[in-house]
Motif scaffolding. Structure first.
Motif, PDB file in Angstrom:
ATOM      1  N   THR A  88      50.660  44.107  43.376  1.00  0.00           N
ATOM      2  CA  THR A  88      50.913  42.845  42.258  1.00  0.00           C
ATOM      3  C   THR A  88      52.015  42.156  42.870  1.00  0.00           C
ATOM      4  OG1 THR A  88      52.536  44.445  40.939  1.00  0.00           O
ATOM      5  CG2 THR A  88      50.001  44.532  40.320  1.00  0.00           C
ATOM      6  N   ASP A  89      52.254  42.253  44.118  1.00  0.00           N
ATOM      7  CA  ASP A  89      53.456  41.381  44.406  1.00  0.00           C
ATOM      8  C   ASP A  89      52.818  40.456  45.645  1.00  0.00           C
ATOM      9  OD1 ASP A  89      53.257  42.923  46.422  1.00  0.00           O
ATOM     10  OD2 ASP A  89      55.336  43.446  46.604  1.00  0.00           O
ATOM     11  N   SER A  90      51.373  40.102  45.543  1.00  0.00           N
ATOM     12  CA  SER A  90      50.806  39.284  46.552  1.00  0.00           C
ATOM     13  C   SER A  90      51.151  37.896  46.448  1.00  0.00           C
ATOM     14  CB  SER A  90      49.262  39.745  46.767  1.00  0.00           C
ATOM     15  OG  SER A  90      49.096  41.009  46.776  1.00  0.00           O
ATOM     16  N   MET A  91      51.277  37.163  47.615  1.00  0.00           N
ATOM     17  CA  MET A  91      51.431  35.638  47.305  1.00  0.00           C
ATOM     18  C   MET A  91      50.112  34.940  47.475  1.00  0.00           C
ATOM     19  SD  MET A  91      53.243  32.789  46.885  1.00  0.00           S
ATOM     20  CE  MET A  91      54.901  32.981  47.331  1.00  0.00           C
ATOM     21  N   ILE A  92      49.340  34.240  46.382  1.00  0.00           N
ATOM     22  CA  ILE A  92      48.170  33.851  46.710  1.00  0.00           C
ATOM     23  C   ILE A  92      47.970  32.159  46.172  1.00  0.00           C
ATOM     24  CG2 ILE A  92      46.779  36.160  46.282  1.00  0.00           C
ATOM     25  CD1 ILE A  92      46.284  34.888  43.402  1.00  0.00           C
ATOM     26  N   SER A  93      47.235  31.585  46.517  1.00  0.00           N
ATOM     27  CA  SER A  93      47.147  30.195  46.204  1.00  0.00           C
ATOM     28  C   SER A  93      45.473  30.160  45.504  1.00  0.00           C
ATOM     29  CB  SER A  93      47.228  29.066  47.209  1.00  0.00           C
ATOM     30  OG  SER A  93      46.238  29.619  48.276  1.00  0.00           O
ATOM     31  N   LEU A  94      45.629  29.149  44.475  1.00  0.00           N
ATOM     32  CA  LEU A  94      44.302  29.057  43.775  1.00  0.00           C
ATOM     33  C   LEU A  94      44.127  27.659  43.254  1.00  0.00           C
ATOM     34  CD1 LEU A  94      44.653  32.124  41.139  1.00  0.00           C
ATOM     35  CD2 LEU A  94      43.107  32.032  43.426  1.00  0.00           C
ATOM     36  N   PHE A 131      39.952  29.384  41.921  1.00  0.00           N
ATOM     37  CA  PHE A 131      38.993  29.618  42.579  1.00  0.00           C
ATOM     38  C   PHE A 131      39.843  29.816  44.060  1.00  0.00           C
ATOM     39  CE2 PHE A 131      37.239  27.285  39.229  1.00  0.00           C
ATOM     40  CZ  PHE A 131      35.790  28.276  39.117  1.00  0.00           C
ATOM     41  N   GLU A 132      39.197  30.427  45.015  1.00  0.00           N
ATOM     42  CA  GLU A 132      40.052  30.708  46.151  1.00  0.00           C
ATOM     43  C   GLU A 132      39.877  29.341  47.086  1.00  0.00           C
ATOM     44  OE1 GLU A 132      40.556  33.988  49.588  1.00  0.00           O
ATOM     45  OE2 GLU A 132      38.908  34.284  48.365  1.00  0.00           O
TER      46      GLU A 132
END
Length: 212
Positions: free
Chosen positions: A44-50, A68-69
């Motif tokens: 639960t500490d992943s850096m993501i962009s949406l 959306f990815e």
């Protein structure tokens, strides 16, 4: 209006995530396959962009953020919800398969595939096809992640290596066989992606019509 967010996943919900951006937590709704993909990382500490679709109406006064990815997925979603029977909340739940596969089913008028999507019955599937057939061909090659990048590179290489062959076959498909220009381009593109050994117009025709 919010169009893009980058942050850390604080927690998972059944239909999305709580995304920490700066010191603010955003509830972001995701399609089922995206939730599964992120949850498989087991962190639960992943850096993501949406890329974000912002939804708020009189009927839905509480703002809803749908993530959306890739931008192509967001664009397909925006096209998908132009169908009368499909609103944003229903659409995001229905996208249990990649957008490229859904687009392909629409172009092939595959009612059976579409009824396999969550919440889509036969009548809705027929409405989707009636509304979007011929309008979503460009999304058929939009895959995710590394495969997306590879397919773009592969398609580009075909265009550079044998443009004359493709154009010759497209001309015959349109002028002599009655296909629309868009359909002819799609048929040629799919054949070239399937068989990278094609070197003549005859081989290209064999690849296109050998599947029928």
């Amino acid at each position: 209006m919010i169009g893009y967010l980058e942050g850390i996943i604080l927690q998972f919900e059944s239909d999305g995530i709580l995304l920490l951006v700066g010191n603010v937590g955003y509830e972001v709704l995701l399609n089922p396959q995206m939730v599964e993909k992120l949850a498989s990382r087991e962190t639960t500490d992943s850096m993501i962009s949406l890329y974000i679709y912002y939804h708020q109406t009189d009927r839905q006064p509480k703002p809803v953020l749908i993530g959306f990815e890739f931008p192509e997925e967001k664009e397909f979603f925006q096209t998908f919800i132009t169908v009368d029977a499909i609103g944003p909340m229903k659409a995001v739940k229905a996208m249990t398969r990649p957008s490229s596969e859904i687009a392909r089913a629409i172009e092939k008028k595959d009612v059976s595939f579409l009824t396999g999507l969550s919440g889509v019955g036969k009548r809705t599937a027929e409405k989707i096809i009636a509304t979007l057939h011929g309008k979503v061909e460009k999304f058929m090659l939009a895959n995710q992640g590394e495969n997306h990048d590879k397919k773009e590179m592969k398609t580009e290489s075909f265009v550079l290596e044998i443009p004359d062959i493709g154009r010759q076959v497209e001309d015959v498909l349109v002028e002599q066989l009655g296909h629309s220009p868009a359909s002819a381009k799609r048929m040629v593109r799919e054949a070239l992606e399937t068989n990278d050994k094609i070197s003549t117009p005859e081989e290209l025709f064999d690849e296109i019509f050998g599947k029928d």
